[in-house]
Design an enzyme around this catalytic site. Structure first.
Site, PDB file in Angstrom:
ATOM      1  N   GLY A  73       0.815  -1.211   0.000  1.00 50.11           N
ATOM      2  CA  GLY A  73       0.000   0.000   0.000  1.00 50.11           C
ATOM      3  C   GLY A  73       0.849   1.261   0.000  1.00 50.11           C
ATOM      4  O   GLY A  73       0.529   2.246  -0.680  1.00 50.11           O
ATOM      5  N   THR A  74       1.929   1.227   0.743  1.00 49.70           N
ATOM      6  CA  THR A  74       2.769   2.428   0.852  1.00 49.70           C
ATOM      7  C   THR A  74       3.346   2.804  -0.505  1.00 49.70           C
ATOM      8  O   THR A  74       3.287   3.969  -0.914  1.00 49.70           O
ATOM      9  CB  THR A  74       3.901   2.172   1.878  1.00 49.70           C
ATOM     10  N   ASN A 150      -8.002   4.278   8.415  1.00 47.05           N
ATOM     11  CA  ASN A 150      -7.455   3.099   9.094  1.00 47.05           C
ATOM     12  C   ASN A 150      -7.461   3.206  10.616  1.00 47.05           C
ATOM     13  O   ASN A 150      -7.314   2.210  11.304  1.00 47.05           O
ATOM     14  CB  ASN A 150      -6.029   2.807   8.607  1.00 47.05           C
ATOM     15  N   SER A 198      -3.822  -3.430  -0.605  1.00 45.93           N
ATOM     16  CA  SER A 198      -2.659  -4.132  -0.057  1.00 45.93           C
ATOM     17  C   SER A 198      -3.092  -5.508   0.457  1.00 45.93           C
ATOM     18  O   SER A 198      -4.033  -5.613   1.244  1.00 45.93           O
ATOM     19  CB  SER A 198      -2.069  -3.288   1.079  1.00 45.93           C
ATOM     20  N   HIS A 200      -1.957  -7.786   2.560  1.00 49.42           N
ATOM     21  CA  HIS A 200      -1.885  -8.299   3.936  1.00 49.42           C
ATOM     22  C   HIS A 200      -3.031  -7.819   4.824  1.00 49.42           C
ATOM     23  O   HIS A 200      -3.145  -8.212   5.973  1.00 49.42           O
ATOM     24  CB  HIS A 200      -0.514  -8.012   4.573  1.00 49.42           C
ATOM     25  N   THR A 236      11.836  -7.069 -10.886  1.00 46.06           N
ATOM     26  CA  THR A 236      11.309  -8.427 -11.059  1.00 46.06           C
ATOM     27  C   THR A 236      10.105  -8.631 -10.156  1.00 46.06           C
ATOM     28  O   THR A 236      10.144  -8.311  -8.972  1.00 46.06           O
ATOM     29  CB  THR A 236      12.417  -9.453 -10.744  1.00 46.06           C
ATOM     30  N   CYS A 332       1.915   2.244  12.778  1.00 41.13           N
ATOM     31  CA  CYS A 332       3.168   2.998  12.734  1.00 41.13           C
ATOM     32  C   CYS A 332       3.311   3.906  13.945  1.00 41.13           C
ATOM     33  O   CYS A 332       4.407   4.225  14.357  1.00 41.13           O
ATOM     34  CB  CYS A 332       3.226   3.849  11.466  1.00 41.13           C
TER      35      CYS A 332
HETATM   36  N1  PLP Z   1      -2.925   2.842   3.668  1.00 38.89           N
HETATM   37  C1  PLP Z   1      -3.681   2.470   4.711  1.00 38.89           C
HETATM   38  C2  PLP Z   1      -5.027   3.079   4.900  1.00 38.89           C
HETATM   39  C3  PLP Z   1      -3.217   1.513   5.619  1.00 38.89           C
HETATM   40  O1  PLP Z   1      -3.971   1.155   6.656  1.00 38.89           O
HETATM   41  C4  PLP Z   1      -1.930   0.960   5.409  1.00 38.89           C
HETATM   42  C5  PLP Z   1      -1.354  -0.017   6.365  1.00 38.89           C
HETATM   43  O2  PLP Z   1      -1.331   0.228   7.567  1.00 38.89           O
HETATM   44  C6  PLP Z   1      -1.183   1.376   4.299  1.00 38.89           C
HETATM   45  C7  PLP Z   1      -1.723   2.317   3.449  1.00 38.89           C
HETATM   46  C8  PLP Z   1       0.174   0.827   4.012  1.00 38.89           C
HETATM   47  O3  PLP Z   1       0.092  -0.417   3.384  1.00 38.89           O
HETATM   48  P1  PLP Z   1       1.354  -1.401   3.414  1.00 38.89           P
HETATM   49  O4  PLP Z   1       1.485  -1.869   4.819  1.00 38.89           O
HETATM   50  O5  PLP Z   1       0.979  -2.489   2.461  1.00 38.89           O
HETATM   51  O6  PLP Z   1       2.538  -0.633   2.941  1.00 38.89           O
END
Ligand code: PLP
Length: 386
Positions: A73-74, A150, A198, A200, A236, A332
Protein backbone atom coordinates in the site's frame (compact mmCIF):
# COMPACT_ATOMS: atom_id res chain seq x y z
CA UNK A 1 -2.86 -23.67 30.89
CA UNK A 2 -1.55 -21.05 28.49
CA UNK A 3 -4.31 -19.36 26.51
CA UNK A 4 -3.60 -17.83 23.08
CA UNK A 5 -3.87 -14.05 23.05
CA UNK A 6 -6.92 -12.52 21.41
CA UNK A 7 -5.74 -10.81 18.22
CA UNK A 8 -7.69 -7.60 17.80
CA UNK A 9 -5.41 -5.83 15.35
CA UNK A 10 -6.59 -6.92 11.89
CA UNK A 11 -6.49 -3.35 10.57
CA UNK A 12 -2.71 -3.49 11.15
CA UNK A 13 -2.38 -6.85 9.44
CA UNK A 14 -4.26 -10.12 9.02
CA UNK A 15 -2.86 -13.65 9.31
CA UNK A 16 -2.12 -15.42 6.04
CA UNK A 17 -5.07 -17.64 5.08
CA UNK A 18 -3.81 -21.25 4.76
CA UNK A 19 -5.65 -21.53 1.42
CA UNK A 20 -3.62 -18.57 0.17
CA UNK A 21 -0.36 -20.12 1.35
CA UNK A 22 -1.28 -23.30 -0.50
CA UNK A 23 -1.84 -21.34 -3.73
CA UNK A 24 1.52 -19.61 -3.27
CA UNK A 25 3.58 -22.68 -2.42
CA UNK A 26 4.32 -23.95 -5.97
CA UNK A 27 5.76 -20.51 -6.77
CA UNK A 28 8.10 -20.69 -3.80
CA UNK A 29 9.25 -24.25 -4.38
CA UNK A 30 8.85 -25.39 -7.98
CA UNK A 31 8.18 -22.57 -10.40
CA UNK A 32 11.27 -20.47 -9.94
CA UNK A 33 11.70 -18.71 -13.27
CA UNK A 34 11.92 -14.96 -13.82
CA UNK A 35 8.73 -13.80 -15.58
CA UNK A 36 10.90 -11.80 -18.00
CA UNK A 37 12.80 -14.89 -19.16
CA UNK A 38 11.69 -16.38 -22.44
CA UNK A 39 12.37 -20.03 -21.53
CA UNK A 40 9.74 -22.40 -20.18
CA UNK A 41 10.36 -21.65 -16.49
CA UNK A 42 10.06 -17.94 -17.17
CA UNK A 43 6.92 -18.42 -19.22
CA UNK A 44 5.26 -20.34 -16.39
CA UNK A 45 6.02 -17.52 -13.96
CA UNK A 46 4.79 -14.94 -16.50
CA UNK A 47 1.58 -16.90 -16.95
CA UNK A 48 0.98 -16.87 -13.17
CA UNK A 49 1.52 -13.09 -12.94
CA UNK A 50 -0.74 -12.38 -15.88
CA UNK A 51 -3.48 -14.70 -14.59
CA UNK A 52 -3.30 -12.91 -11.24
CA UNK A 53 -3.56 -9.58 -13.03
CA UNK A 54 -6.67 -10.72 -14.90
CA UNK A 55 -8.21 -11.98 -11.70
CA UNK A 56 -7.57 -8.74 -9.79
CA UNK A 57 -8.83 -6.67 -12.73
CA UNK A 58 -11.98 -8.77 -12.87
CA UNK A 59 -12.59 -8.34 -9.14
CA UNK A 60 -12.16 -4.55 -9.38
CA UNK A 61 -14.15 -4.15 -12.60
CA UNK A 62 -10.97 -2.93 -14.32
CA UNK A 63 -8.89 -3.89 -17.37
CA UNK A 64 -5.78 -6.04 -16.75
CA UNK A 65 -3.65 -3.30 -18.35
CA UNK A 66 -4.78 -0.91 -15.61
CA UNK A 67 -3.34 -3.06 -12.79
CA UNK A 68 0.18 -2.29 -11.50
CA UNK A 69 1.60 -4.67 -8.89
CA UNK A 70 3.62 -2.95 -6.18
CA UNK A 71 5.38 -3.86 -2.95
CA UNK A 72 2.30 -2.86 -0.93
CA UNK A 73 0.00 0.00 0.00
CA UNK A 74 2.77 2.43 0.85
CA UNK A 75 4.45 2.12 -2.53
CA UNK A 76 1.12 2.33 -4.35
CA UNK A 77 0.20 5.54 -2.49
CA UNK A 78 3.60 7.13 -3.08
CA UNK A 79 3.46 6.16 -6.74
CA UNK A 80 -0.09 7.44 -7.24
CA UNK A 81 0.80 10.93 -6.08
CA UNK A 82 4.26 11.21 -7.56
CA UNK A 83 3.34 9.41 -10.79
CA UNK A 84 0.52 11.83 -11.64
CA UNK A 85 2.33 14.95 -10.43
CA UNK A 86 5.37 14.12 -12.58
CA UNK A 87 3.25 13.57 -15.65
CA UNK A 88 0.79 16.43 -15.32
CA UNK A 89 2.14 18.74 -12.58
CA UNK A 90 -1.35 19.12 -11.11
CA UNK A 91 -1.85 20.66 -7.67
CA UNK A 92 -2.52 18.08 -4.96
CA UNK A 93 -5.51 18.15 -2.58
CA UNK A 94 -5.63 15.70 0.30
CA UNK A 95 -6.60 15.56 3.97
CA UNK A 96 -4.79 15.53 7.30
CA UNK A 97 -6.49 12.21 8.15
CA UNK A 98 -4.77 10.27 5.34
CA UNK A 99 -2.37 7.43 5.99
CA UNK A 100 1.25 8.57 6.30
CA UNK A 101 2.00 7.05 2.89
CA UNK A 102 -0.14 9.76 1.27
CA UNK A 103 0.34 12.51 3.83
CA UNK A 104 4.15 12.37 4.00
CA UNK A 105 4.36 12.23 0.19
CA UNK A 106 2.08 15.27 -0.12
CA UNK A 107 4.09 17.15 2.52
CA UNK A 108 7.32 16.38 0.71
CA UNK A 109 5.88 17.61 -2.58
CA UNK A 110 4.80 20.79 -0.80
CA UNK A 111 8.27 21.23 0.73
CA UNK A 112 9.68 20.92 -2.79
CA UNK A 113 7.52 23.88 -3.85
CA UNK A 114 4.59 22.02 -5.40
CA UNK A 115 1.08 23.40 -4.70
CA UNK A 116 -0.50 21.12 -2.08
CA UNK A 117 -3.64 21.66 0.02
CA UNK A 118 -4.06 19.51 3.13
CA UNK A 119 -7.69 19.74 4.25
CA UNK A 120 -8.83 19.41 7.82
CA UNK A 121 -11.24 16.47 7.96
CA UNK A 122 -14.68 16.61 9.57
CA UNK A 123 -15.03 15.66 13.24
CA UNK A 124 -15.58 12.02 12.22
CA UNK A 125 -12.46 11.87 10.02
CA UNK A 126 -14.25 11.98 6.66
CA UNK A 127 -13.70 14.48 3.86
CA UNK A 128 -16.60 16.46 2.42
CA UNK A 129 -17.28 17.22 -1.23
CA UNK A 130 -17.70 20.94 -0.52
CA UNK A 131 -14.24 21.15 1.10
CA UNK A 132 -12.65 19.46 -1.89
CA UNK A 133 -14.55 21.70 -4.32
CA UNK A 134 -13.44 24.78 -2.42
CA UNK A 135 -9.81 23.63 -2.47
CA UNK A 136 -9.95 22.90 -6.21
CA UNK A 137 -11.60 26.25 -6.96
CA UNK A 138 -12.75 25.04 -10.39
CA UNK A 139 -9.21 24.05 -11.41
CA UNK A 140 -7.98 20.51 -12.16
CA UNK A 141 -6.13 18.82 -9.33
CA UNK A 142 -5.04 15.40 -8.16
CA UNK A 143 -7.25 14.67 -5.15
CA UNK A 144 -6.28 11.86 -2.80
CA UNK A 145 -8.89 10.78 -0.23
CA UNK A 146 -8.93 7.40 1.45
CA UNK A 147 -12.00 5.17 1.20
CA UNK A 148 -12.03 4.21 4.90
CA UNK A 149 -9.80 5.68 7.55
CA UNK A 150 -7.45 3.10 9.09
CA UNK A 151 -7.62 4.54 12.61
CA UNK A 152 -11.33 5.24 13.07
CA UNK A 153 -12.92 3.37 10.16
CA UNK A 154 -14.96 6.30 8.80
CA UNK A 155 -15.89 6.14 5.12
CA UNK A 156 -15.52 9.13 2.82
CA UNK A 157 -17.97 9.73 -0.06
CA UNK A 158 -15.57 8.54 -2.78
CA UNK A 159 -18.11 8.48 -5.62
CA UNK A 160 -19.29 12.03 -4.96
CA UNK A 161 -15.69 13.20 -4.55
CA UNK A 162 -14.79 11.61 -7.89
CA UNK A 163 -17.70 13.40 -9.61
CA UNK A 164 -16.68 16.74 -8.11
CA UNK A 165 -13.09 16.14 -9.07
CA UNK A 166 -13.94 15.19 -12.66
CA UNK A 167 -16.26 18.20 -13.04
CA UNK A 168 -13.16 20.39 -12.62
CA UNK A 169 -11.03 18.22 -14.93
CA UNK A 170 -9.12 16.56 -12.08
CA UNK A 171 -8.29 13.01 -11.02
CA UNK A 172 -9.16 11.10 -7.86
CA UNK A 173 -6.87 8.67 -6.07
CA UNK A 174 -8.33 6.67 -3.21
CA UNK A 175 -6.42 4.55 -0.72
CA UNK A 176 -8.77 1.60 -0.31
CA UNK A 177 -6.39 -0.47 1.81
CA UNK A 178 -8.95 -0.75 4.63
CA UNK A 179 -11.94 -1.48 2.40
CA UNK A 180 -10.44 -4.03 -0.02
CA UNK A 181 -11.84 -7.40 0.95
CA UNK A 182 -14.33 -5.76 3.32
CA UNK A 183 -16.63 -3.65 1.11
CA UNK A 184 -17.44 -4.13 -2.58
CA UNK A 185 -14.84 -2.32 -4.71
CA UNK A 186 -15.65 -1.53 -8.30
CA UNK A 187 -13.55 1.17 -9.89
CA UNK A 188 -16.38 2.38 -12.15
CA UNK A 189 -18.95 2.47 -9.36
CA UNK A 190 -16.46 4.39 -7.20
CA UNK A 191 -15.43 6.60 -10.13
CA UNK A 192 -11.78 6.55 -9.10
CA UNK A 193 -8.85 7.16 -11.44
CA UNK A 194 -6.33 5.56 -9.13
CA UNK A 195 -6.87 3.09 -6.29
CA UNK A 196 -4.55 1.46 -3.75
CA UNK A 197 -4.99 -1.97 -2.16
CA UNK A 198 -2.66 -4.13 -0.06
CA UNK A 199 -2.83 -7.94 0.27
CA UNK A 200 -1.89 -8.30 3.94
CA UNK A 201 -5.08 -6.55 5.03
CA UNK A 202 -7.24 -9.29 3.48
CA UNK A 203 -5.43 -12.47 4.60
CA UNK A 204 -2.85 -12.32 1.82
CA UNK A 205 0.93 -12.00 2.12
CA UNK A 206 2.75 -8.87 3.31
CA UNK A 207 4.78 -6.80 0.88
CA UNK A 208 2.49 -6.86 -2.14
CA UNK A 209 -0.21 -4.47 -3.31
CA UNK A 210 -1.89 -3.00 -6.35
CA UNK A 211 -2.09 0.44 -7.81
CA UNK A 212 -5.02 0.65 -10.21
CA UNK A 213 -4.41 3.35 -12.84
CA UNK A 214 -7.38 4.10 -15.11
CA UNK A 215 -6.47 4.18 -18.80
CA UNK A 216 -5.86 7.78 -19.86
CA UNK A 217 -4.72 9.00 -16.44
CA UNK A 218 -1.49 11.01 -16.73
CA UNK A 219 1.20 8.87 -15.14
CA UNK A 220 4.96 8.74 -15.20
CA UNK A 221 6.78 5.84 -13.57
CA UNK A 222 8.43 6.48 -10.23
CA UNK A 223 10.41 3.26 -9.91
CA UNK A 224 12.44 2.93 -13.08
CA UNK A 225 14.28 -0.11 -14.29
CA UNK A 226 13.08 -2.93 -16.49
CA UNK A 227 9.96 -2.90 -18.60
CA UNK A 228 7.88 -4.80 -16.04
CA UNK A 229 4.31 -3.66 -15.39
CA UNK A 230 4.27 -2.08 -18.90
CA UNK A 231 7.14 0.16 -17.90
CA UNK A 232 5.20 1.64 -14.99
CA UNK A 233 7.13 -0.13 -12.22
CA UNK A 234 10.52 -1.63 -12.91
CA UNK A 235 11.69 -4.64 -10.93
CA UNK A 236 11.31 -8.43 -11.06
CA UNK A 237 7.80 -9.33 -9.98
CA UNK A 238 7.27 -11.07 -6.61
CA UNK A 239 5.49 -13.95 -8.31
CA UNK A 240 4.38 -15.95 -5.25
CA UNK A 241 3.14 -12.83 -3.47
CA UNK A 242 1.22 -11.66 -6.55
CA UNK A 243 -0.41 -15.10 -6.86
CA UNK A 244 -1.25 -14.91 -3.14
CA UNK A 245 -2.75 -11.43 -3.47
CA UNK A 246 -5.07 -12.49 -6.29
CA UNK A 247 -6.14 -15.64 -4.46
CA UNK A 248 -6.77 -13.80 -1.18
CA UNK A 249 -8.74 -11.11 -2.99
CA UNK A 250 -10.88 -13.73 -4.75
CA UNK A 251 -11.64 -15.47 -1.43
CA UNK A 252 -12.47 -12.15 0.22
CA UNK A 253 -14.91 -11.25 -2.53
CA UNK A 254 -16.51 -14.71 -2.54
CA UNK A 255 -16.91 -14.69 1.24
CA UNK A 256 -17.63 -10.96 1.49
CA UNK A 257 -21.24 -11.11 2.62
CA UNK A 258 -20.58 -13.68 5.29
CA UNK A 259 -17.50 -11.83 6.58
CA UNK A 260 -19.30 -8.47 6.58
CA UNK A 261 -22.32 -9.75 8.47
CA UNK A 262 -20.06 -11.45 11.01
CA UNK A 263 -17.93 -8.32 11.53
CA UNK A 264 -21.00 -6.07 11.74
CA UNK A 265 -22.42 -8.24 14.53
CA UNK A 266 -19.08 -8.18 16.37
CA UNK A 267 -18.88 -4.42 15.97
CA UNK A 268 -22.26 -3.77 17.55
CA UNK A 269 -21.54 -6.25 20.35
CA UNK A 270 -18.22 -4.53 21.04
CA UNK A 271 -19.64 -1.00 21.03
CA UNK A 272 -22.61 -2.04 23.19
CA UNK A 273 -20.28 -3.83 25.63
CA UNK A 274 -17.87 -0.91 25.89
CA UNK A 275 -20.65 1.59 26.39
CA UNK A 276 -22.40 -0.55 29.00
CA UNK A 277 -19.23 -0.98 31.06
CA UNK A 278 -17.32 2.25 30.49
CA UNK A 279 -19.88 4.47 28.82
CA UNK A 280 -19.31 7.61 30.82
CA UNK A 281 -15.55 7.41 30.66
CA UNK A 282 -14.89 6.83 27.01
CA UNK A 283 -15.25 8.72 23.74
CA UNK A 284 -16.18 6.70 20.67
CA UNK A 285 -14.04 7.98 17.79
CA UNK A 286 -15.68 5.75 15.18
CA UNK A 287 -19.13 6.59 13.81
CA UNK A 288 -21.99 4.92 15.67
CA UNK A 289 -23.85 4.47 12.37
CA UNK A 290 -22.64 1.13 10.97
CA UNK A 291 -23.17 2.36 7.39
CA UNK A 292 -20.74 5.23 7.93
CA UNK A 293 -17.73 3.03 8.72
CA UNK A 294 -15.98 -0.25 7.97
CA UNK A 295 -17.06 -2.92 10.46
CA UNK A 296 -13.57 -4.00 11.56
CA UNK A 297 -12.32 -0.73 13.09
CA UNK A 298 -13.61 0.61 16.41
CA UNK A 299 -11.62 3.38 18.07
CA UNK A 300 -12.17 4.73 21.55
CA UNK A 301 -10.34 7.32 23.64
CA UNK A 302 -10.26 8.04 27.33
CA UNK A 303 -10.29 11.76 28.17
CA UNK A 304 -8.37 12.92 31.27
CA UNK A 305 -10.07 11.84 34.52
CA UNK A 306 -10.21 14.37 37.35
CA UNK A 307 -7.69 16.41 35.37
CA UNK A 308 -5.25 13.51 35.11
CA UNK A 309 -4.49 12.09 31.64
CA UNK A 310 -4.90 8.35 31.09
CA UNK A 311 -1.59 6.81 29.97
CA UNK A 312 -2.22 5.36 26.50
CA UNK A 313 0.93 3.28 26.39
CA UNK A 314 0.14 1.73 29.78
CA UNK A 315 -3.34 0.92 28.49
CA UNK A 316 -1.86 -1.04 25.58
CA UNK A 317 0.77 -2.79 27.71
CA UNK A 318 -1.82 -3.77 30.30
CA UNK A 319 -4.14 -5.09 27.60
CA UNK A 320 -1.22 -7.09 26.22
CA UNK A 321 -0.66 -8.57 29.70
CA UNK A 322 -4.36 -9.48 29.81
CA UNK A 323 -3.87 -11.36 26.53
CA UNK A 324 -5.45 -8.82 24.19
CA UNK A 325 -3.49 -7.51 21.22
CA UNK A 326 -4.76 -4.08 20.20
CA UNK A 327 -3.17 -0.98 18.79
CA UNK A 328 -3.10 2.68 19.69
CA UNK A 329 -4.09 3.99 16.32
CA UNK A 330 -2.19 3.19 13.18
CA UNK A 331 0.48 0.52 13.62
CA UNK A 332 3.17 3.00 12.73
CA UNK A 333 2.36 5.31 15.65
CA UNK A 334 1.74 2.68 18.34
CA UNK A 335 4.60 2.46 20.78
CA UNK A 336 5.54 6.06 20.12
CA UNK A 337 4.32 8.75 22.47
CA UNK A 338 3.09 11.04 19.72
CA UNK A 339 -0.72 11.11 19.65
CA UNK A 340 -2.35 10.05 16.40
CA UNK A 341 -2.36 12.71 13.66
CA UNK A 342 -5.83 11.50 12.63
CA UNK A 343 -7.40 12.08 16.03
CA UNK A 344 -5.70 15.47 16.36
CA UNK A 345 -7.01 16.41 12.91
CA UNK A 346 -10.49 15.32 14.06
CA UNK A 347 -10.23 17.84 16.88
CA UNK A 348 -9.35 15.63 19.86
CA UNK A 349 -7.07 17.24 22.45
CA UNK A 350 -3.57 15.73 22.78
CA UNK A 351 -4.19 13.98 26.11
CA UNK A 352 -7.38 12.31 24.88
CA UNK A 353 -5.83 11.37 21.53
CA UNK A 354 -2.87 9.81 23.35
CA UNK A 355 -5.21 7.55 25.38
CA UNK A 356 -6.71 5.69 22.43
CA UNK A 357 -7.30 2.05 21.61
CA UNK A 358 -8.20 0.71 18.18
CA UNK A 359 -10.04 -2.60 18.30
CA UNK A 360 -9.92 -4.53 15.08
CA UNK A 361 -11.58 -7.95 14.97
CA UNK A 362 -11.32 -10.24 11.94
CA UNK A 363 -13.18 -12.97 10.08
CA UNK A 364 -12.21 -15.65 12.62
CA UNK A 365 -12.92 -13.59 15.75
CA UNK A 366 -15.64 -15.10 17.98
CA UNK A 367 -18.30 -13.38 20.04
CA UNK A 368 -16.64 -14.76 23.16
CA UNK A 369 -13.43 -12.95 22.11
CA UNK A 370 -15.34 -9.66 22.09
CA UNK A 371 -16.67 -10.34 25.59
CA UNK A 372 -13.18 -11.26 26.77
CA UNK A 373 -11.79 -7.99 25.39
CA UNK A 374 -14.50 -5.87 27.02
CA UNK A 375 -13.91 -7.60 30.38
CA UNK A 376 -10.16 -7.09 30.08
CA UNK A 377 -10.50 -3.41 29.20
CA UNK A 378 -12.79 -2.73 32.12
CA UNK A 379 -10.34 -4.41 34.51
CA UNK A 380 -7.36 -2.52 33.09
CA UNK A 381 -9.09 0.84 33.08
CA UNK A 382 -10.41 0.50 36.63
CA UNK A 383 -6.99 -0.57 37.85
CA UNK A 384 -5.29 2.36 36.14
CA UNK A 385 -7.73 5.01 37.34
CA UNK A 386 -8.27 3.76 40.88
N1 PLP B 1 -2.93 2.84 3.67
C1 PLP B 1 -3.68 2.47 4.71
C2 PLP B 1 -5.03 3.08 4.90
C3 PLP B 1 -3.22 1.51 5.62
O1 PLP B 1 -3.97 1.16 6.66
C4 PLP B 1 -1.93 0.96 5.41
C5 PLP B 1 -1.35 -0.02 6.37
O2 PLP B 1 -1.33 0.23 7.57
C6 PLP B 1 -1.18 1.38 4.30
C7 PLP B 1 -1.72 2.32 3.45
C8 PLP B 1 0.17 0.83 4.01
O3 PLP B 1 0.09 -0.42 3.38
P1 PLP B 1 1.35 -1.40 3.41
O4 PLP B 1 1.48 -1.87 4.82
O5 PLP B 1 0.98 -2.49 2.46
O6 PLP B 1 2.54 -0.63 2.94
Amino acid sequence: MKVDPVYFDHAATTPLDPRVLEAMMPFLTEIQGNPSSVHGAGRRARHAVESAREEVADLLGAEPSEIVFTSGGTEADNTALRGVVRAASLPVVTSAAEHEAVLRTAERLRDDGHPVTILRPSDDGSVTVSDVERAMNGQPALVSVMHANNEVGTLSPVRALADACHAAGGYLHSDAVQTAGVLPLDVDALGVDLLTISAHKFYGPKGVGVLYVRAGTPFEPVQRGGAQERGRRGGTENVAAIVGLAHAFRLAVEEAEERRAHLAALRSRLIAGLRARLGYDLVLNSPLDPDAAVPHVVSISFPPRDGRPVDGEMLLLNMDMEGVLVSAGSACTSGALEPSHVLLAMGRDRATAAATIRFSPGKDTRESDVDFVVDALERVYRRMTR
